[in-house]
Design an enzyme around this catalytic site. Structure first.
Site, PDB file in Angstrom:
ATOM      1  N   ASP A 153       0.712  -0.996   0.181  1.00  0.00           N
ATOM      2  CA  ASP A 153      -0.122  -0.052  -0.116  1.00  0.00           C
ATOM      3  C   ASP A 153       0.436   0.933   0.201  1.00  0.00           C
ATOM      4  OD1 ASP A 153      -1.779   1.355   0.150  1.00  0.00           O
ATOM      5  OD2 ASP A 153      -1.896   1.961   2.058  1.00  0.00           O
ATOM      6  N   ASP A 210      -0.260   4.874   0.792  1.00  0.00           N
ATOM      7  CA  ASP A 210      -0.319   6.183   1.983  1.00  0.00           C
ATOM      8  C   ASP A 210      -0.201   5.678   3.415  1.00  0.00           C
ATOM      9  OD1 ASP A 210      -0.737   8.256   0.756  1.00  0.00           O
ATOM     10  OD2 ASP A 210      -3.004   7.904   0.164  1.00  0.00           O
ATOM     11  N   ASP A 243      -3.647  12.793  -0.032  1.00  0.00           N
ATOM     12  CA  ASP A 243      -4.367  13.289  -0.397  1.00  0.00           C
ATOM     13  C   ASP A 243      -4.687  14.362   0.733  1.00  0.00           C
ATOM     14  OD1 ASP A 243      -4.981  11.926  -2.497  1.00  0.00           O
ATOM     15  OD2 ASP A 243      -6.572  11.135  -1.874  1.00  0.00           O
ATOM     16  N   ASP A 258      -4.878   3.332  -3.100  1.00  0.00           N
ATOM     17  CA  ASP A 258      -6.113   3.857  -3.439  1.00  0.00           C
ATOM     18  C   ASP A 258      -5.820   5.850  -4.251  1.00  0.00           C
ATOM     19  OD1 ASP A 258      -9.143   4.739  -3.782  1.00  0.00           O
ATOM     20  OD2 ASP A 258      -9.013   4.534  -1.810  1.00  0.00           O
ATOM     21  N   ASP A 309      -2.064  -0.695   5.583  1.00  0.00           N
ATOM     22  CA  ASP A 309      -2.738  -0.229   6.795  1.00  0.00           C
ATOM     23  C   ASP A 309      -4.196  -0.364   7.214  1.00  0.00           C
ATOM     24  OD1 ASP A 309      -3.209   3.036   6.738  1.00  0.00           O
ATOM     25  OD2 ASP A 309      -2.121   2.313   5.355  1.00  0.00           O
TER      26      ASP A 309
END
Length: 279
Positions: A9, A11, A20, A95, A177
Site C-alpha cells: 500500500d 499512504d 491526499d 487508493d 494499513d
C-alpha cells in the site's frame, strides 16, 4: 530472487501520511475539504479538490512541491531498496492516484524499484488541472467484503497478481494499513504473508476475527520494524526456497513468530464504507 512478490500500500505504509490530506492541508484547503467530505465518495472528492485548487491559482507544480515534502521514514526507504536488491518483485497497490505516487517515489529515487503501480488514474487536462478518476469505473466492482470503497477493490487487483504468482510459484508479502487492505489480505494463502500496520484499521479488522486471514500475520508499527520484518520474511523465503530446491527440509529456526492477536471475537459481517471515508 524471483520467488517473492511484495505488494505495498502507499499512504501510511510507504509514506507516513495520507498523500491526499497532505496536499490539501499543505496548500491551505482543509476547511473546504472538511465541508465537502460528507457529501461524496473520497475519490470523487479528491477530483473535486484538484479543480478547486486549480481555480484558486494553485498549479500542478504547487501540488508536486507539496507531495515532495510528505514525510517518509528512512527505514522504509531502506527496506524497499533492500528488498529490491534481493530480487523481489515490488508492486504498489493503492487508493491514492498515479500522479501523487509517481511524484513521491521519483523524488526519493524509488520509482525504479517497482515493476508496477496499481492505483486510481490521473491525467492533466488541457488547462493544466489534474483530473483523478476511479480505478473501477461505475457501476463499481461488486466486491461483497464490505470494506472496499466504490472506486477500487484491491482484492480484485490482487487476484490478477496472484494468478501471475501461481505461474511462477511465487509467494506474496502484502503490506498495508487501511480498511481497503483487508479484502486483498483475505485472498492470500497459508504460504503467503501479510504485514498489517499495528494500531491502524486493517489491524483492527484482523483482530476482530483472526481466523479469516489464512496467510501468516506479521505486524509492524514504524519504518524500523517494517524493515526488520520484511527483510526477515524475504530471507526466510530464500532459505525455504533453497531447501525445497535441494529437496531438503528448511531449518527449524528460520520461521518467524506470527504476531497474531488472540481471543478476539468474530464479527458477523463488515460495515459498508460511508461517504467521505478513505480506506
Amino acid at each position: 530472487m524471483a520467488g517473492t512478490i511484495v505488494v505495498f500500500d502507499f499512504d501510511k505504509t510507504i509514506i507516513d501520511v495520507d498523500s491526499d490530506n497532505w496536499v490539501v492541508d499543505t496548500l491551505g484547503f482543509t476547511d473546504l475539504f472538511d465541508r465537502l467530505l460528507p457529501t461524496m465518495p473520497w475519490n470523487a472528492l479528491m477530483d473535486t479538490m484538484m479543480g478547486e485548487l486549480h481555480s484558486h491559482g494553485k498549479t500542478l507544480g504547487d501540488v508536486a512541491d507539496a507531495l515532495r515534502s510528505a514525510p517518509i521514514d528512512a527505514r522504509a526507504v531502506a527496506a524497499i531498496r533492500a528488498a529490491y536488491a534481493l530480487g523481489c518483485d515490488l508492486r504498489v497497490l493503492s487508493d491514492a492516484n498515479a500522479f501523487f505516487i509517481e511524484t513521491i517515489l521519483e523524488h526519493h529515487g524509488l520509482r525504479g524499484c517497482f515493476s508496477e503501480i496499481n492505483t486510481n488514474p490521473s491525467v492533466v487536462d488541457a488547462n493544466g488541472r489534474l483530473r483523478i478518476g476511479p480505478y473501477h469505473a461505475a457501476p463499481g466492482h461488486g466486491c461483497g467484503v464490505g470494506t472496499c470503497p466504490p472506486n477500487m477493490c484491491k482484492g480484485l487487483v490482487l487476484d490478477r497478481i496472484l494468478r501471475e504468482a501461481a505461474e511462477g510459484r511465487k509467494r506474496v508479502i502484502y503490506l498495508g494499513d487501511g480498511r481497503g487492505d483487508y479484502c486483498p489480505m483475505l485472498r492470500l494463502a497459508r504460504e503467503d504473508f501479510v504485514m498489517p500496520r499495528r494500531g491502524y484499521p486493517v489491524w483492527d479488522l484482523i483482530c476482530e476475527d483472526p481466523a479469516r486471514v489464512q496467510a501468516e500475520v506479521h505486524a509492524w508499527a514504524d519504518g524500523a520494524e517494517m524493515e526488520a520484518t520484511l527483510l526477515g520474511l524475504v530471507r526466510r523465503v530464500l532459505v525455504e526456497d533453497a531447501a525445497a530446491a535441494a529437496m531438503l527440509p528448511a531449518p527449524l529456526d528460520c520461521k518467524l513468530e506470527s504476531s497474531m492477536p488472540g481471543g478476539a471475537a468474530a464479527q458477523d459481517g463488515m460495515p459498508i464504507m460511508p461517504l467521505g471515508v478513505k480506506n
